[in-house]
Design a protein around this motif. Structure first.
Motif, PDB file in Angstrom:
ATOM      1  N   LYS A  40      10.638  23.180 -25.558  1.00 43.37           N
ATOM      2  CA  LYS A  40      11.119  24.437 -26.037  1.00 43.37           C
ATOM      3  C   LYS A  40      11.473  24.227 -27.610  1.00 43.37           C
ATOM      4  N   THR A  41      11.477  23.209 -28.357  1.00 39.74           N
ATOM      5  CA  THR A  41      11.729  23.014 -29.581  1.00 39.74           C
ATOM      6  C   THR A  41      10.704  23.756 -30.765  1.00 39.74           C
ATOM      7  N   TRP A  42       9.418  23.631 -30.399  1.00 35.55           N
ATOM      8  CA  TRP A  42       8.426  24.276 -31.458  1.00 35.55           C
ATOM      9  C   TRP A  42       8.690  25.649 -31.301  1.00 35.55           C
ATOM     10  N   PRO A  43       8.698  26.294 -30.126  1.00 33.10           N
ATOM     11  CA  PRO A  43       8.758  27.697 -29.913  1.00 33.10           C
ATOM     12  C   PRO A  43       9.839  28.172 -30.469  1.00 33.10           C
ATOM     13  N   TYR A  44      11.279  27.733 -30.268  1.00 33.12           N
ATOM     14  CA  TYR A  44      12.302  28.054 -31.117  1.00 33.12           C
ATOM     15  C   TYR A  44      12.297  27.903 -32.460  1.00 33.12           C
ATOM     16  N   THR A  45      11.729  27.064 -33.051  1.00 38.55           N
ATOM     17  CA  THR A  45      11.672  26.797 -34.426  1.00 38.55           C
ATOM     18  C   THR A  45      10.781  27.881 -35.171  1.00 38.55           C
TER      19      THR A  45
END
Length: 172
Positions: A40-45
Motif C-alpha cells: 500500500k505504501t507506493w500507491p499512497y505515496t
C-alpha cells in the motif's frame, strides 16, 4: 478558454483522480506483514504526491492569474506566442495520444524498444531542439528503468513478441 481556466480544470481532475484512488487503496491486500513498507505504501505515496501537486498547481494558477490581471491592467500584451500544434492538434493532445499508443504497443515491441522510441519522440514534442540530447535522455531513462525494475526489484517488464522478445532477453 484561457490557459488559466484550463489549468484549473486539469488540476481539479488530478485532485479528483487522486481522491478516488485514495479511497480504493485500503482495499489492497497485504500478503506479508513482516515488511515495514508494504504493497500500500507506493500507491499512497504517489496519490498523496498527486494531491499535493494538484493543490500546488491550483494555488500557483491563482497567483499567475492575479499577476496576469495586474500586467494587463498596466500594459497591453501584444507579443502572445502562438500555440504549438502538430497535425492540427494541440501538443498536450498529441502527447496523450502518444502515451496511449505507447501503452498499447508495449506488449508487441517490449519495454526497451517502445520506451526508447516513446521517450525520443516525446522529448521532441515537448520542445527539445538537439537530437543528441533526446537520444541520451531516452537511452539513460530506459536504462535506469530496466536496471531498477527487472534487475533490482525483480518486477517484470513487457518483453514483446517474436524478435522483440529475443532482444529483451539480452538485457533482462
Amino acid at each position: 478558454m484561457s490557459n488559466i481556466k484550463k489549468d484549473y480544470i486539469f488540476y481539479s481532475i488530478v485532485i479528483v483522480f487522486a481522491m478516488i484512488f485514495l479511497t480504493m487503496t485500503p482495499q489492497i491486500k497485504i500478503t506479508n506483514a513482516s515488511f515495514i513498507i508494504g504493497p500500500k505504501t507506493w500507491p499512497y505515496t504517489l496519490l498523496i504526491l498527486l494531491l499535493v501537486l494538484g493543490a500546488y498547481g491550483i494555488i500557483s494558477s491563482f497567483f499567475k492569474s492575479k499577476k496576469i490581471q495586474e500586467t494587463e491592467a498596466t500594459e497591453d500584451n501584444e507579443d502572445n506566442e502562438p500555440e504549438r500544434r502538430l497535425f492540427k492538434l494541440s501538443i498536450p493532445i498529441v502527447c496523450l495520444i502518444t502515451v496511449i499508443l505507447y501503452v498499447l504497443l508495449l506488449s508487441v515491441f517490449g519495454f526497451i524498444l517502445s520506451s526508447l522510441i516513446f521517450l525520443y519522440g516525446l522529448s521532441f514534442l515537448l520542445g527539445e531542439k538537439k537530437q543528441l540530447n533526446a537520444i541520451i535522455f531516452s537511452i539513460a531513462t530506459t536504462t535506469v528503468f530496466v536496471f531498477l525494475f527487472p534487475v533490482l526489484l525483480s518486477i517484470p517488464l513487457p518483453r514483446g513478441m517474436g524478435v522483440f522478445r529475443h532482444f529483451s532477453l539480452l538485457f533482462y
